[in-house]
Design a protein around this motif. Structure first.
Motif, mmCIF file in Angstrom:
data_model
loop_
_atom_site.group_PDB
_atom_site.id
_atom_site.type_symbol
_atom_site.label_atom_id
_atom_site.label_comp_id
_atom_site.label_asym_id
_atom_site.label_seq_id
_atom_site.Cartn_x
_atom_site.Cartn_y
_atom_site.Cartn_z
ATOM 1 N N LEU A 1 0.822 -1.205 0.000
ATOM 2 C CA LEU A 1 0.000 0.000 0.000
ATOM 3 C C LEU A 1 0.857 1.257 0.000
ATOM 4 N N SER A 2 1.873 1.299 0.869
ATOM 5 C CA SER A 2 2.672 2.526 0.928
ATOM 6 C C SER A 2 3.576 2.658 -0.288
ATOM 7 N N GLY A 3 3.860 1.540 -0.950
ATOM 8 C CA GLY A 3 4.644 1.614 -2.180
ATOM 9 C C GLY A 3 3.837 2.130 -3.351
ATOM 10 N N ALA A 4 2.543 1.792 -3.382
ATOM 11 C CA ALA A 4 1.714 2.142 -4.540
ATOM 12 C C ALA A 4 1.060 3.513 -4.392
ATOM 13 N N ILE A 5 0.613 3.846 -3.188
ATOM 14 C CA ILE A 5 -0.173 5.072 -2.989
ATOM 15 C C ILE A 5 0.739 6.213 -2.556
ATOM 16 N N ARG B 1 -2.256 9.282 1.606
ATOM 17 C CA ARG B 1 -2.522 8.288 2.654
ATOM 18 C C ARG B 1 -2.124 8.908 3.985
ATOM 19 N N GLN B 2 -2.765 8.431 5.044
ATOM 20 C CA GLN B 2 -2.440 9.012 6.331
ATOM 21 C C GLN B 2 -1.076 8.530 6.798
ATOM 22 N N ASP B 3 -0.338 9.456 7.377
ATOM 23 C CA ASP B 3 1.012 9.190 7.873
ATOM 24 C C ASP B 3 1.103 7.899 8.670
ATOM 25 N N ASN B 4 0.147 7.699 9.590
ATOM 26 C CA ASN B 4 0.217 6.535 10.466
ATOM 27 C C ASN B 4 -0.596 5.341 9.948
ATOM 28 N N GLY B 5 -1.066 5.423 8.708
ATOM 29 C CA GLY B 5 -1.691 4.263 8.069
ATOM 30 C C GLY B 5 -3.150 4.007 8.408
ATOM 31 N N HIS B 6 -3.841 5.010 8.975
ATOM 32 C CA HIS B 6 -5.256 4.801 9.341
ATOM 33 C C HIS B 6 -6.226 4.941 8.175
ATOM 34 N N ALA C 1 -5.314 -1.390 -4.608
ATOM 35 C CA ALA C 1 -4.195 -0.526 -4.998
ATOM 36 C C ALA C 1 -3.447 -1.116 -6.201
ATOM 37 N N GLY C 2 -3.919 -2.255 -6.689
ATOM 38 C CA GLY C 2 -3.303 -2.888 -7.852
ATOM 39 C C GLY C 2 -3.813 -2.270 -9.147
ATOM 40 N N ASP C 3 -3.079 -2.475 -10.231
ATOM 41 C CA ASP C 3 -3.381 -1.804 -11.501
ATOM 42 C C ASP C 3 -4.792 -2.088 -12.019
ATOM 43 N N LEU C 4 -5.215 -3.351 -11.988
ATOM 44 C CA LEU C 4 -6.523 -3.717 -12.543
ATOM 45 C C LEU C 4 -7.648 -2.997 -11.803
ATOM 46 N N GLU D 1 -13.260 9.106 -12.226
ATOM 47 C CA GLU D 1 -12.270 9.643 -11.302
ATOM 48 C C GLU D 1 -10.878 9.297 -11.838
ATOM 49 N N TYR D 2 -9.857 9.680 -11.084
ATOM 50 C CA TYR D 2 -8.483 9.403 -11.496
ATOM 51 C C TYR D 2 -7.895 8.295 -10.639
ATOM 52 N N PRO D 3 -7.144 7.364 -11.265
ATOM 53 C CA PRO D 3 -6.428 6.379 -10.454
ATOM 54 C C PRO D 3 -5.478 7.122 -9.517
ATOM 55 N N ILE D 4 -5.178 6.530 -8.384
ATOM 56 C CA ILE D 4 -4.282 7.200 -7.440
ATOM 57 C C ILE D 4 -2.862 6.669 -7.607
ATOM 58 N N VAL D 5 -2.755 5.495 -8.206
ATOM 59 C CA VAL D 5 -1.448 4.873 -8.427
ATOM 60 C C VAL D 5 -0.876 5.369 -9.756
ATOM 61 N N ALA D 6 0.365 5.824 -9.713
ATOM 62 C CA ALA D 6 1.014 6.384 -10.904
ATOM 63 C C ALA D 6 1.119 5.337 -12.010
ATOM 64 N N GLY D 7 0.920 5.771 -13.250
ATOM 65 C CA GLY D 7 1.122 4.899 -14.391
ATOM 66 C C GLY D 7 -0.087 4.078 -14.793
#
Ligand code: FE
Length: 347
Positions: free
Chosen positions: A111-115, A120-125, A286-289, A300-306
């Protein structure tokens, strides 16, 4: 046989046991723990991704939809709540859920790698899953493209006096925009801006984002502020098609950066009974599909780059989002709401 099995089980899971048919079945049952979702988002927007997840993993997803009251329901249910995940829109509603104490942190490299960090919230909430841009709708008939406002700041310029329409200043979308203004410019400048914008309104704030475009069509104003996906929604609606046809979209900048964006997102509930599969579903989204499906479902716009954007979205122009961290937008919400009341924005 039974005796030996229980002895070995008591000693812990061994490779030999994991391959026994009985335990394999048990293991499968655990992995099939269904995921329960409380959603403020309409089922048609999220069900297609849940179906894809179920096809992929065999894990069933149950959805309870309600337009409001789900956070309150989680508070009431407490530790006995069947809900694992909460789906909602807007940083305001995500941070409200966090403030109510009904969420828990998720640490996931996926999640933190993709988003992106800003979403995303700093502490992951909470984690953003789609981006929504707050754009301008501008009259085709009355504003030549080269004269359209290029920034939110410009909307406070007296040259737009009596020409702008917006919904209520206290709606979460407007509160987030005002919060972003405060984060970028400081309270004093943000106040000047909001007073200037208020002074330029053609009418008392009323109606939703689409009602402002209707007002442009009817000649009441020339520019409105609204979320980008309503453009697609209006084009698909028999009555509203003409409203959308009367305007063109503009992606304004804030503080010379990019366009103010908000998110739809997800949070793991504090009491989640099926935590493992719930996190698996978050990661799937958070995956491409799923990213492509989710964004296209509501323009809307995907949040994951690419990840490729939908055709209509691409045709509207290029979105360069403001990179301000939404945690900062959340932090300024209270101040923004006070300011909106102080300047009498809705009067
Ligand atoms: Fe909306």
């Amino acid at each position: 046989m039974r005796f030996r099995t229980s002895l070995l089980a008591a000693a812990g899971l061994t490779a030999a046991l994991a391959s026994s048919p009985v335990l394999a079945a048990e293991q499968a049952a655990i992995n099939n723990g269904e995921v329960n979702v409380y959603s403020y988002r309409q089922p048609f927007l999220i069900q297609p991704m849940f179906d894809a997840f179920t096809r992929d993993t065999g894990v069933k997803v149950n959805v309870v939809f309600a337009p409001k009251g789900l956070v309150e329901r989680l508070e009431q249910e407490g530790r006995n709540s069947p809900a694992d995940l909460i789906f909602t829109v807007d940083i305001g509603r995500l941070s409200d859920a966090y403030d109510s104490g009904v969420t828990q942190a998720v640490q996931s490299a996926e999640l933190s790698g993709a988003i992106p960090e800003a979403f995303r919230q700093d502490n992951g909430h909470w984690y953003g899953l789609t981006q929504r841009a707050r754009i301008l709708y501008v009259s085709k008939d009355r504003v030549p493209v080269n004269e359209a406002p290029k920034s939110y700041e410009e909307l406070a310029d007296p040259k737009w006096k009596g020409r702008i329409c917006t919904r209520s200043g206290s709606h979460v979308y407007q509160v987030a925009l005002t919060s972003a203004m405060i984060a970028h410019h400081g309270l004093e400048k943000a106040e000047d801006w909001l007073r200037g914008l208020k002074a330029n309104l053609a009418r008392k704030p009323q109606g939703n984002d689409r009602a402002q475009v209707k007002a442009i069509k009817e000649g009441e104003c020339d520019v409105s502020i609204g979320n980008n996906y309503y453009y697609g929604q209006m084009l698909q609606n028999e009555e509203q098609f003409a409203w959308a046809q009367s305007v063109y979209p503009v992606f304004p900048t804030i503080a010379n950066t990019g366009t103010h964006v908000n998110i739809s997102g997800v949070a793991l509930t504090k009491s989640a009974p099926n935590k493992q599969n719930a996190v698996k579903l978050m990661e799937f989204l958070a995956g491409d599909l799923a990213q492509q499906m989710y964004a296209e479902q509501n323009f809307e716009y995907p949040i994951v780059a690419g990840v490729p954007q939908g055709g209509l979205i691409r045709s509207m122009g290029e979105l360069k989002p403001d990179t301000l961290n939404l945690d900062e937008v959340a932090a300024n919400r209270g101040t923004a709401l006070k300011l909106i009341n102080e300047v009498g924005y809705n009067d």
